[in-house]
Structures are given as structure tokens and as C-alpha cells.
Scaffold this motif. Structure first.
Motif, mmCIF file in Angstrom:
data_model
loop_
_atom_site.group_PDB
_atom_site.id
_atom_site.type_symbol
_atom_site.label_atom_id
_atom_site.label_comp_id
_atom_site.label_asym_id
_atom_site.label_seq_id
_atom_site.Cartn_x
_atom_site.Cartn_y
_atom_site.Cartn_z
ATOM 1 N N THR A 87 3.548 -8.075 8.091
ATOM 2 C CA THR A 87 4.338 -6.792 8.278
ATOM 3 C C THR A 87 4.409 -6.739 9.775
ATOM 4 O O THR A 87 4.193 -7.800 10.403
ATOM 5 C CB THR A 87 3.137 -5.666 8.000
ATOM 6 O OG1 THR A 87 2.124 -5.721 8.757
ATOM 7 C CG2 THR A 87 2.664 -5.931 6.633
ATOM 8 N N GLU A 141 -0.240 -2.129 7.761
ATOM 9 C CA GLU A 141 -1.552 -2.050 7.239
ATOM 10 C C GLU A 141 -2.656 -2.459 8.167
ATOM 11 O O GLU A 141 -2.650 -3.427 8.773
ATOM 12 C CB GLU A 141 -1.711 -2.911 5.899
ATOM 13 C CG GLU A 141 -0.688 -2.775 4.777
ATOM 14 C CD GLU A 141 -1.205 -3.677 3.666
ATOM 15 O OE1 GLU A 141 -1.089 -4.997 4.051
ATOM 16 O OE2 GLU A 141 -1.156 -3.236 2.580
ATOM 17 N N THR A 172 4.174 3.007 4.698
ATOM 18 C CA THR A 172 4.985 2.240 3.663
ATOM 19 C C THR A 172 6.238 3.290 3.569
ATOM 20 O O THR A 172 6.385 4.409 3.385
ATOM 21 C CB THR A 172 4.280 2.430 2.333
ATOM 22 O OG1 THR A 172 3.118 1.789 2.632
ATOM 23 C CG2 THR A 172 4.897 1.609 1.021
ATOM 24 N N ARG A 182 -1.970 2.799 5.785
ATOM 25 C CA ARG A 182 -0.856 1.930 5.458
ATOM 26 C C ARG A 182 0.142 2.981 5.811
ATOM 27 O O ARG A 182 0.189 4.372 5.696
ATOM 28 C CB ARG A 182 -0.697 1.905 3.926
ATOM 29 C CG ARG A 182 -1.745 0.954 3.471
ATOM 30 C CD ARG A 182 -1.729 0.631 2.032
ATOM 31 N NE ARG A 182 -0.431 -0.491 2.074
ATOM 32 C CZ ARG A 182 -0.026 -0.769 0.579
ATOM 33 N NH1 ARG A 182 -0.379 -0.016 -0.464
ATOM 34 N NH2 ARG A 182 0.756 -1.671 0.690
ATOM 35 N N TYR A 203 7.929 -3.352 1.404
ATOM 36 C CA TYR A 203 6.676 -3.889 1.863
ATOM 37 C C TYR A 203 6.252 -2.771 2.995
ATOM 38 O O TYR A 203 7.195 -2.114 3.449
ATOM 39 C CB TYR A 203 6.764 -5.169 2.341
ATOM 40 C CG TYR A 203 6.806 -6.255 1.473
ATOM 41 C CD1 TYR A 203 6.010 -6.540 0.464
ATOM 42 C CD2 TYR A 203 8.287 -7.006 1.393
ATOM 43 C CE1 TYR A 203 6.084 -7.509 -0.399
ATOM 44 C CE2 TYR A 203 8.505 -8.018 0.266
ATOM 45 C CZ TYR A 203 7.423 -8.264 -0.414
ATOM 46 O OH TYR A 203 7.569 -9.288 -1.275
ATOM 47 N N PRO A 204 4.971 -2.710 2.868
ATOM 48 C CA PRO A 204 4.503 -1.766 3.909
ATOM 49 C C PRO A 204 5.005 -2.006 5.492
ATOM 50 O O PRO A 204 5.275 -3.436 5.852
ATOM 51 C CB PRO A 204 2.964 -1.886 4.205
ATOM 52 C CG PRO A 204 2.774 -2.322 2.821
ATOM 53 C CD PRO A 204 3.843 -3.504 2.337
#
Length: 152
Positions: free
Chosen positions: A144, A15, A5, A3, A11-12
Motif C-alpha cells: 500500500t 493498513e 479504503t 484501514r 486495495y487499501p
């Protein structure tokens, strides 16, 4: 699961399912030398991150061999510190401006972090995730920038 982040929350940016021993690379242009640098990392079965290799065209500030870590070799025009296998654990990276182009590279996919989150401190972390949990995560996964990169 790898991840990326933002340290301040949100929000990341990425991922990514990553297998034990699989490698990911962060490529960027050195801020002083304006020359490309590649830092290759791996993740083990417990989610620990290691730096495996650094590769660059020319020596720059903050670059160079650390005594007792890896071995220095030449590969064509590149200086390479290979066989490092030095634990970093989770780590924080301040993403540079466009032009520095901090880029995450995994399995031939690239995500230019400088284009989507310049000047942002992000944490790289990895955790083991069971197959069942992974499938549940995929069903409710938030989009993402990495997901967009996967679909290109």
C-alpha cells in the motif's frame, strides 16, 4: 488495525497496526480559509474511532466548538478544541485536491492522501486483530502507499 479504503472498492491506501489509545491525525488545508487544520483521533481496544482534538489557526466555515463537546483553549497561535473524546465510528472522507493535502499522520510518518487519491471517497475503519492474525497478515500483505511511507 486502522484501514483507509476507497469506498468504491480497491486495495487499501493504508493498513496500519495501531495500539488501543494510540492516536492518528488527519491534517489538511481548509478549502475556504486556506489555513491548516489538524484532526486527531484515537482507536480503542474494540476498534472504535473517536475524535479527540481539532486544532486550527483561524476560524473557518464548518469549524468551531460543539456545545458539550471538549473545551476550547489557545495554544500559541492555534485555537484548539481538546478533550473531545467523541465517537465517530468508521467514517468517510472525500480526499481533496493537491493543495488541500489531506495527510494521514501516525507515529511521525506521513502519507499525503491528496497526492495519491485526490477526489476519492475513502473509509477510515479500525478493527481489533490478534497478534497471530497480524503476523499472518504481514506475510501476505499487499503493498500500500502506507507501506512505502513506512520504509522512507
Amino acid at each position: 488495525m486502522l484501514r483507509v479504503t476507497p469506498v468504491k472498492g480497491g486495495y487499501p491506501l493504508a493498513e496500519i497496526r495501531i495500539e488501543p489509545g494510540e492516536r492518528f491525525t488527519i491534517r489538511y488545508n481548509h478549502s475556504v480559509e486556506d489555513a491548516p487544520i489538524w484532526e486527531t483521533h484515537s482507536v480503542d481496544e474494540k476498534g472504535r474511532i473517536y475524535i479527540e482534538e481539532e486544532r486550527y489557526l483561524k476560524f473557518g466555515a464548518g469549524m468551531g466548538k460543539m456545545p458539550g463537546v471538549g473545551r476550547m483553549v489557545r495554544r500559541g497561535p492555534y485555537e484548539v478544541i481538546e478533550a473531545m473524546h467523541m465517537p465517530t465510528g468508521d467514517f468517510v472522507l472525500r480526499i481533496g485536491s493537491p493543495g488541500v493535502d489531506h495527510t494521514l499522520m501516525v507515529r511521525g510518518l506521513e502519507l499525503n492522501l491528496s497526492a495519491i487519491a485526490p477526489h476519492t471517497a475513502v473509509q477510515f475503519s479500525a478493527r481489533p486483530v490478534s497478534w497471530l492474525r497480524m503476523m499472518g497478515h504481514r506475510l501476505r500483505q499487499r503493498p500500500t502507499p502506507w507501506n512505502a511511507a513506512e520504509k522512507q
